[in-house]
Design a protein around this motif. Structure first.
Motif, mmCIF file in Angstrom:
data_model
loop_
_atom_site.group_PDB
_atom_site.id
_atom_site.type_symbol
_atom_site.label_atom_id
_atom_site.label_comp_id
_atom_site.label_asym_id
_atom_site.label_seq_id
_atom_site.Cartn_x
_atom_site.Cartn_y
_atom_site.Cartn_z
ATOM 1 N N MET A 35 0.795 -1.222 0.000
ATOM 2 C CA MET A 35 0.000 0.000 0.000
ATOM 3 C C MET A 35 0.834 1.282 0.000
ATOM 4 S SD MET A 35 -3.003 0.873 -0.604
ATOM 5 C CE MET A 35 -3.588 -0.826 -0.592
ATOM 6 N N PRO A 36 1.923 1.386 0.758
ATOM 7 C CA PRO A 36 2.707 2.632 0.705
ATOM 8 C C PRO A 36 3.215 2.941 -0.703
ATOM 9 C CG PRO A 36 3.324 1.350 2.625
ATOM 10 C CD PRO A 36 2.437 0.468 1.792
ATOM 11 N N GLN A 37 3.659 1.896 -1.408
ATOM 12 C CA GLN A 37 4.166 2.111 -2.770
ATOM 13 C C GLN A 37 3.028 2.479 -3.724
ATOM 14 O OE1 GLN A 37 5.243 -0.062 -0.675
ATOM 15 N NE2 GLN A 37 7.482 -0.181 -0.779
ATOM 16 N N LEU A 38 1.875 1.837 -3.563
ATOM 17 C CA LEU A 38 0.740 2.152 -4.433
ATOM 18 C C LEU A 38 0.286 3.596 -4.226
ATOM 19 C CD1 LEU A 38 -1.490 1.400 -6.437
ATOM 20 C CD2 LEU A 38 -2.834 0.556 -4.495
ATOM 21 N N LEU A 39 0.200 4.014 -2.971
ATOM 22 C CA LEU A 39 -0.226 5.386 -2.702
ATOM 23 C C LEU A 39 0.765 6.394 -3.257
ATOM 24 C CD1 LEU A 39 -1.565 4.960 0.949
ATOM 25 C CD2 LEU A 39 -2.912 5.307 -1.135
ATOM 26 N N LYS A 40 2.038 6.057 -3.219
ATOM 27 C CA LYS A 40 3.042 6.946 -3.821
ATOM 28 C C LYS A 40 2.839 7.030 -5.331
ATOM 29 C CE LYS A 40 8.011 7.884 -3.943
ATOM 30 N NZ LYS A 40 8.063 8.193 -5.377
ATOM 31 N N GLN A 41 2.536 5.887 -5.961
ATOM 32 C CA GLN A 41 2.228 5.894 -7.393
ATOM 33 C C GLN A 41 1.027 6.786 -7.697
ATOM 34 O OE1 GLN A 41 2.235 1.366 -8.071
ATOM 35 N NE2 GLN A 41 2.553 2.178 -10.127
ATOM 36 N N ILE A 42 0.014 6.666 -6.861
ATOM 37 C CA ILE A 42 -1.202 7.465 -7.032
ATOM 38 C C ILE A 42 -0.864 8.952 -6.966
ATOM 39 C CG2 ILE A 42 -3.385 8.105 -5.905
ATOM 40 C CD1 ILE A 42 -3.644 5.464 -7.309
ATOM 41 N N LYS A 43 -0.080 9.309 -5.969
ATOM 42 C CA LYS A 43 0.292 10.716 -5.788
ATOM 43 C C LYS A 43 1.156 11.208 -6.946
ATOM 44 C CE LYS A 43 1.913 13.867 -2.171
ATOM 45 N NZ LYS A 43 2.432 13.971 -0.781
ATOM 46 N N ASP A 44 2.133 10.400 -7.335
ATOM 47 C CA ASP A 44 3.031 10.788 -8.426
ATOM 48 C C ASP A 44 2.300 10.899 -9.756
ATOM 49 O OD1 ASP A 44 5.092 10.836 -6.631
ATOM 50 O OD2 ASP A 44 5.933 8.893 -7.201
ATOM 51 N N ALA A 45 1.202 10.143 -9.907
ATOM 52 C CA ALA A 45 0.439 10.189 -11.158
ATOM 53 C C ALA A 45 -0.302 11.509 -11.333
ATOM 54 C CB ALA A 45 -0.550 9.026 -11.211
ATOM 55 N N GLY A 46 -0.512 12.239 -10.218
ATOM 56 C CA GLY A 46 -1.185 13.521 -10.305
ATOM 57 C C GLY A 46 -2.518 13.592 -9.581
ATOM 58 N N PHE A 47 -2.893 12.528 -8.872
ATOM 59 C CA PHE A 47 -4.121 12.559 -8.078
ATOM 60 C C PHE A 47 -3.903 13.409 -6.822
ATOM 61 C CE2 PHE A 47 -4.625 8.531 -10.426
ATOM 62 C CZ PHE A 47 -5.931 8.668 -10.900
ATOM 63 N N ILE A 48 -4.931 14.157 -6.416
ATOM 64 C CA ILE A 48 -4.843 14.986 -5.210
ATOM 65 C C ILE A 48 -5.191 14.193 -3.965
ATOM 66 C CG2 ILE A 48 -7.235 15.819 -5.127
ATOM 67 C CD1 ILE A 48 -4.198 18.100 -4.707
ATOM 68 N N GLY A 49 -5.893 13.059 -4.150
ATOM 69 C CA GLY A 49 -6.317 12.290 -2.988
ATOM 70 C C GLY A 49 -6.906 10.946 -3.363
#
Length: 718
Positions: free
Chosen positions: A541-555
């Motif tokens: 999950m920590p890596q996935l959330l980092k991917q989400i953030k790096d992709a440009g999602f705000i939340g």
């Protein structure tokens, strides 16, 4: 008018240097100079001629100048009168807006008079430039010239008093130009038009390493409410600096979480803030909330520096690091501390009660259950003494079964302070934020600021799911405040039911990352959340959330979610490691890395869990959306929704009053349905729609548009 610099010094011994400095400032052409003489041996022949003589300064301080001339006063008395007079004169100049910088030159005596005058003044603010060129700058006593002020000390290298030479000339010239630049900047900052309504209150917080999680959460909460914050490290000097700024009027409220300096003052540690700690805010009737942070310890340096009187008694010690040794406060000391705090707070002059928050599960990171400083009896002694000596007409003791570093403890203290101040961002500020809505928020704070300003403008928040890029473009054009993309959106717009997103037809998290490439590039300014499957057993999950953030999602939002599943299947999911609790943990981790969090909750208990995990937005989910070609046929009634949504709201707000609660799903399919809910609930700030915002409008538009085309007729010629 230009900036004015007070050039202060002993002209009887350093006249040539001051004349040179004044000429350098004049050559810059940015500032005017008031030359103030503080020389004890100055007379009418002293050169250069000052604008304010030492006689005027000495007499302003209450000194008998004739006695000085006749050498009937000691040098110490002379210094004291001169210091007092200079303090009054500098304060007078500041009050009349004729002081924008202070520059002094000196050896030990001149430096002492100028620095003491600055420190004794109650009104010279932090930020007003203060520079002393001194021979003591490189000595071990240089810190005494700074004290609690923001004085800058510049090393003169050579003695001051021998005239100008090629060694000191560039040093003094640099000092002159530096002061001219600082004073000009300060003058410009004070003359700019400022509207008081645009200045948020400044809140002081006290922090120690062992209370850091609490302070950082409180800081975040305060800033989300629109306050500005300043943190003071409770190391003695930090507490004294805070009390000084409170007294000067620079602070608008105090969240005094870490009162550990009181323990050092009582027991003899090295981080005492002096006898006035915890008194000035009450004296000034300033809004304040107090807690007992780190009162379980007294501070010393390396272990070998702990006084023998303590080591001889085998006191409990804990090495925080190689330079800091902590000593556990005893039951007797805690009893005394409780009494001291109560009596200090009893003195406050206001009519409101001062809230004192008591964290029964531990005063610091190391005094909780199983910690090296866990001593429930000592803590109990402090709490009982606080109760015994606190005046119930002055002090409100609020005991909570939490550790000081629990997020909910921080939230409660922030809310108590906010209730005293009741600051609300002005509509003008909100208008500016709304105007900025055409710019996509860069971070969590900017996103939440936008949403709160929407609320302050009297509008509801509208969030919408988007399964394809075209939907996202059109929904943004319609004014949505949030967009959310998750795997069900793709199924929905492919003509399948939204519940397909809960089944094993594809990798939900992979679908969202894939959809990012379709949706994010076409969204201009609306913040976009990602639906994250928090129970995915194949993701770290920590890596996935980092991917989400790096992709440009705000939340993020928790979808697919097991929350929508009930019965034996849900029970089996919970039992086999695919539980709602994992979704809560995902939200907690997302919150920790600065993502906006807007989880679905289905009942009061889930609302509690998600709010405690740090959710910014709680979406009360009423089930699969009804109506339309592929909508659900069964759901609860609107009146049942009213009760459930209100209950979810009430639980969430009790934990974190800043959380935003929206409604979603079930029979809430059309605007009239949502209006029905808003009219019968309180505190619900808007609606999040998925099928209702994307699928249903598309169905209606496509059907009606096709019908209109089918109604076209051939011309008579055909």
């Amino acid at each position: 008018m230009t900036a004015t610099i007070a050039l202060v010094g002993t002209l009887d011994t350093k006249g040539a240097e001051y004349d040179f400095i004044r000429q350098q400032i004049d050559d810059v052409g940015m500032c005017s100079v008031i030359l103030i003489d503080i020389g004890l041996q100055s007379n009418d022949k002293t050169s250069p001629e000052p604008d304010i003589s030492s006689k005027v300064i000495f007499q302003a301080g209450g000194g008998n100048y004739k006695a000085l001339e006749e050498h009937k006063l000691t040098k110490t008395d002379g210094f004291n009168f001169m210091t007092k007079g200079l303090t009054l004169k500098l304060s007078e100049l500041y009050k009349s807006n004729r002081l924008h910088g202070i520059l002094g030159l000196g050896g030990s005596c001149g430096t002492s008079i100028v620095s003491e005058a600055i420190q004794q003044s109650k009104i010279l603010p932090i930020g007003l430039p203060k520079l002393i060129v001194s021979t003591i700058a490189a000595s071990s006593s240089a810190h005494t010239a700074v004290g609690l002020s923001d004085v800058t000390i510049m090393h003169s290298v050579t003695d001051i008093g021998g005239g100008i030479n090629r060694i000191n000339e560039p040093i003094l010239a640099n000092a002159a130009v530096a002061m001219a630049a600082m004073a000009s900047r300060y003058y410009e900052s004070t003359t700019k038009e400022k509207e008081a309504m645009d200045e948020p209150p400044l809140i002081a917080l006290t922090m120690f390493g062992v209370t850091t999680p609490c302070i950082m959460e409180a800081k975040k909460q305060l800033e989300e409410l629109g306050y500005k914050t300043v943190i003071f490290h409770a190391t003695g000097i930090g507490g004294r600096a805070m009390e000084r700024l409170i007294e000067s009027g620079s602070i608008n409220g105090v969240l005094d979480i870490t009162t550990t300096e009181l323990a050092d003052e009582l027991v003899g540690g090295i981080l005492s803030a002096g006898p006035e700690r915890l008194e000035i805010a009450g004296r000034k009737n300033l809004p304040q909330v107090v807690s007992l942070g780190a009162l379980d310890m007294v501070n010393f340096g390396p272990r070998h520096t702990v006084p023998e009187e303590f080591t001889r008694k085998n006191r409990l010690l804990h090495e925080h690091n190689s330079q800091v040794t902590l000593m556990r406060t005893t039951s007797d000391e805690c009893t005394q501390l409780g009494e001291i705090i109560a009596k200090k707070l009893n003195q406050h002059s206001g009519s409101n009660l001062i809230p004192v928050f008591v964290p029964r599960a531990g005063f610091s990171l190391i005094s909780g259950e199983g910690g090296p400083f866990c001593d429930k009896q000592a803590d109990k002694c402090l709490i009982e003494a606080l109760r015994k000596h606190g005046d119930t007409k002055k002090v409100e003791i609020i005991e909570r079964d939490e550790s000081i570093n629990d997020l909910t403890f921080a939230h409660a203290m922030v809310q108590a302070l906010h209730a005293q101040i009741q600051y609300k961002s002005t509509s003008k500020n909100c208008t500016k934020t709304i105007e900025k809505k055409k710019i996509k928020p860069r971070n969590r704070r900017e996103c939440l600021d936008q949403l709160r300003c929407v609320i302050d403008e009297g509008q509801i928040i509208v969030g919408s799911g988007a399964g394809i890029g075209l939907s996202a473009k059109c929904i943004e054009e319609g004014g949505a405040d949030l967009l959310i993309i998750y795997n069900s959106g793709r199924y929905r717009m492919a003509g399948r039911g939204s519940l397909a997103g809960l089944l094993s037809y594809s990798d939900a998290n992979a679908v969202v990352l894939e959809m990012a490439g379709e949706v994010l590039p076409v969204v201009k300014h609306t913040p976009v959340l990602a639906g994250v499957c928090g129970t995915d057993p194949f993701r770290l999950m920590p890596q996935l959330l980092k991917q989400i953030k790096d992709a440009g999602f705000i939340g993020v939002q928790n979808f697919p979610t097991v929350g929508i599943i009930d019965g034996m299947f849900r029970q089996n999911l919970e039992e086999t490691g695919m539980a709602y609790e994992q979704e809560v943990e995902m939200i907690r981790q997302a919150h920790a890395i600065g993502l906006v969090t807007a989880p679905y909750v289905f009942n009061e208990d889930e609302a509690r869990q998600m709010t405690e995990a740090g959710a910014d937005i709680i979406v009360a989910h009423m089930g699969v959306t009804t109506k339309g070609a592929i909508g659900a046929k069964s759901s609860i009634t609107l009146d049942e929704c009213v009760q459930r949504i209100q209950a979810i709201h009430d639980v969430s707000i009790k934990i974190n009053p800043q959380v935003i609660v929206l409604c979603h799903g079930g029979p809430l399919a059309e605007p009239d349905d949502v209006q029905y809910i808003l009219a019968r609930t309180h505190g619900i700030k808007g609606f999040f729609g998925a099928s209702s915002m994307e699928r249903l409008p598309a169905e209606i538009a496509l059907v009606e548009n096709t019908k209109r085309f089918k109604q076209l007729q051939f011309s008579k010629k055909n």
